[in-house]
Scaffold this motif. Structure first.
Motif, PDB file in Angstrom:
ATOM      1  N   GLU A   1       0.772  -1.139   0.327  1.00  0.00           N
ATOM      2  CA  GLU A   1       0.505   0.062  -0.101  1.00  0.00           C
ATOM      3  C   GLU A   1       0.994   1.016   0.091  1.00  0.00           C
ATOM      4  O   GLU A   1       0.829   2.350  -0.481  1.00  0.00           O
TER       5      GLU A   1
ATOM      6  N   LYS B   1       2.051   2.232  -3.350  1.00  0.00           N
ATOM      7  CA  LYS B   1       0.842   2.842  -4.296  1.00  0.00           C
ATOM      8  C   LYS B   1       0.544   4.196  -3.888  1.00  0.00           C
ATOM      9  O   LYS B   1       1.337   4.789  -4.887  1.00  0.00           O
TER      10      LYS B   1
ATOM     11  N   ASN C   1       3.697   5.781  -5.054  1.00  0.00           N
ATOM     12  CA  ASN C   1       3.424   5.960  -6.403  1.00  0.00           C
ATOM     13  C   ASN C   1       2.497   7.174  -7.133  1.00  0.00           C
ATOM     14  O   ASN C   1       3.055   7.478  -8.311  1.00  0.00           O
TER      15      ASN C   1
END
Length: 141
Positions: free
Chosen positions: A112, A115, A118
């Motif tokens: 997570e 993510k 990103n």
């Protein structure tokens, strides 16, 4: 500063830069003298001695109480029970199960976070090429 009299109308130094440097030099010497005098005062020495004595007494008291607590029957019983519990946990499958669950939770958290990182890194580059959000909202209405 010194007891030397300077005739009126005559500057302290002929060169203004020398005057400034001289004044800062005098200021430094005077500050050192004041700090030295304050440090050597009997009041400061007495306070320092009281603090040192208090800290020594505190250390003696804490060591004495720690020893008394560590030798008490209750502490010995708790220590034995904790050691026994540790042995039972190590000898069962609980340790393995906890380890697996912890690894799984950490894996999910890392995925997570990757993510989020990103999204943050791509949104920073897209933000410079996209119109402002207020403009997008106004265009969408």
């Amino acid at each position: 500063m010194s007891g030397t009299q300077i005739p009126e109308g005559e500057p302290l130094h002929k060169d203004p830069e020398e005057s400034l440097v001289g004044e800062f030099t005098s200021l430094g010497k005077n500050l050192i003298d004041v700090l030295r005098a304050a440090w050597d005062r009997p009041e400061r020495l007495k306070l320092q001695q009281e603090i040192e004595t208090g800290l020594v007494d505190l250390g003696v008291t804490l060591r004495k109480e720690a020893k008394a607590v560590s030798e008490s029957p209750v502490t010995q019983r708790v220590k034995t029970e904790v050691e026994d519990l540790g042995t039972r946990v190590r000898n069962t499958q609980i340790e393995t199960k906890v380890r697996e669950e912890l690894i799984g939770a950490l894996h999910i958290m890392n995925a997570e976070l990757a993510k989020v990182a990103n999204v943050l890194s791509t949104s920073g580059t897209e933000a410079s090429s996209r119109p402002e959000p207020a403009v997008e909202q106004a265009e969408g209405q």
